[in-house]
Design an enzyme around this catalytic site. Structure first.
Site, short mmCIF file in Angstrom:
data_model
loop_
_atom_site.label_atom_id
_atom_site.label_comp_id
_atom_site.label_asym_id
_atom_site.label_seq_id
_atom_site.Cartn_x
_atom_site.Cartn_y
_atom_site.Cartn_z
N ASN A 90 0.81 -1.23 0.00
CA ASN A 90 0.00 0.00 0.00
C ASN A 90 0.84 1.27 0.00
O ASN A 90 0.37 2.32 -0.44
CB ASN A 90 -0.93 -0.02 1.22
CG ASN A 90 -1.60 1.31 1.44
OD1 ASN A 90 -2.48 1.70 0.67
ND2 ASN A 90 -1.17 2.05 2.44
N TYR A 155 2.94 9.59 -11.58
CA TYR A 155 1.99 8.86 -10.71
C TYR A 155 1.09 7.92 -11.50
O TYR A 155 1.03 6.72 -11.20
CB TYR A 155 1.19 9.87 -9.88
CG TYR A 155 0.28 9.23 -8.87
CD1 TYR A 155 0.79 8.47 -7.82
CD2 TYR A 155 -1.10 9.39 -8.95
CE1 TYR A 155 -0.06 7.88 -6.89
CE2 TYR A 155 -1.95 8.81 -8.02
CZ TYR A 155 -1.42 8.05 -6.99
OH TYR A 155 -2.26 7.46 -6.06
N LYS A 159 0.92 3.71 -11.44
CA LYS A 159 -0.27 2.93 -11.08
C LYS A 159 -0.73 2.03 -12.24
O LYS A 159 -1.29 0.96 -12.00
CB LYS A 159 -1.40 3.87 -10.61
CG LYS A 159 -1.05 4.62 -9.30
CD LYS A 159 -0.76 3.68 -8.13
CE LYS A 159 -0.61 4.41 -6.79
NZ LYS A 159 -0.34 3.50 -5.68
#
Ligand code: NAD
Length: 247
Positions: A90, A155, A159
């Site tokens: 996470n 970013y 992802k």
């Protein structure tokens, strides 16, 4: 739902990770949370123990950029508890630096934590899970892994990579009874979002079909489902928890 399971959760000191640690403990798991600094790990543990002093939780802060340090810490969990059932990747940093002002070093920093660190934890976890005959790996993706975002490529690129790693690992590790999934949160009320002024947050809320931001617990519930036996036939899935917002 997780009675007897042993879990490692990275980035477990606050926000989505902390809510997931708590959710797993409430559901009977033993949890080792990883944080970036001893101080924040201690703070998280103190707060959890205040909720329930009996909860089997401990913490560590290996440098996630150091594959050997991560492996040593994950192997120590297996040494102590005899198994590792669930790995939650996470820890991550959000970033929207416009491409024109983003340096190669900055891009690498985001990729290093959001992608490479996951691989560092996956390596020892897979070895343990293969040996014990199964396990479950879940990573935190993001809604930006569907359509990118208006500013900043590091970013969303990281992802998209999380999703790619999830799907590929699921196919490779299925025969070993290791399920691999991801959760893709939308805007979630962690410290950063909670600090936004009303004039910034209200237009965001209007763009969310469910007309509210997500709570860390909304995301933790998805982790709980994917980690539990209820998701025994779910692998290679990226589960959106975003109120149907399109970034
Ligand atoms: P947060 O900043 O509250 O928590 C981040 C966690 O990652 C902390 O526990 C921190 O200790 C850890 N971390 C940060 N840098 C680290 C480092 N260098 N080494 C080790 N640990 C480090 O953020 P959050 O919103 O709870 O984010 C958790 C995950 O959720 C991230 O992967 C983030 O990309 C993703 N996410 C968040 C949102 C949101 O709106 N909050 C939306 C989509 C995805």
């Amino acid at each position: 739902m997780l009675k007897g399971k042993v879990a490692v959760i990275t980035g477990g000191t606050r926000g989505i990770g902390y809510a997931t640690v708590k959710k797993f403990l409430e559901n009977g798991a033993t949890v080792v949370l990883f944080g970036s600094r001893q101080e924040t790990v201690d703070k998280a543990l103190a707060s959890l123990k205040e909720e329930n002093s009996e909860w089997p939780v401990e913490g560590a802060c290996p440098d996630l950029a150091d594959a050997d340090a991560v492996a040593a810490q994950i192997n120590a969990v297996k040494e102590k508890y005899g198994r590792l059932d669930i790995l939650v990747n996470n820890a991550g940093i959000s970033d929207s630096t416009p491409t024109v002002s983003c340096t190669a070093e900055h891009f690498e920093k985001v990729m290093s934590l959001n992608v490479n660190a996951i691989f560092h934890a996956v390596l020892p976890a897979v070895a343990i899970m293969k040996e014990q005959g199964g396990g479950c790996i879940i990573s935190t993706s993001s809604m930006v892994s569907r359509n990118g975002q208006p500013a900043g490529v590091a970013y969303p690129t990281s992802k998209f990579a999380v999703n790619g790693l999830t799907l590929s690992l699921a196919r490779e590790l299925g025969p070993y009874h290791i399920r691999v999934n991801a959760v893709a949160p939308g805007i979630t009320r962690t410290d950063m979002v909670a600090a936004l002024p009303d004039e910034v947050i209200q237009p965001m809320i209007q763009a969310i079909p469910l007309r509210r931001v997500g709570e860390p617990e909304d995301v933790a519930n998805a982790f709980l489902f994917l980690a539990s036996d209820l998701a025994g036939y779910v692998t290679g899935e990226v589960l959106s928890v975003d109120g149907a917002m399109i970034c």
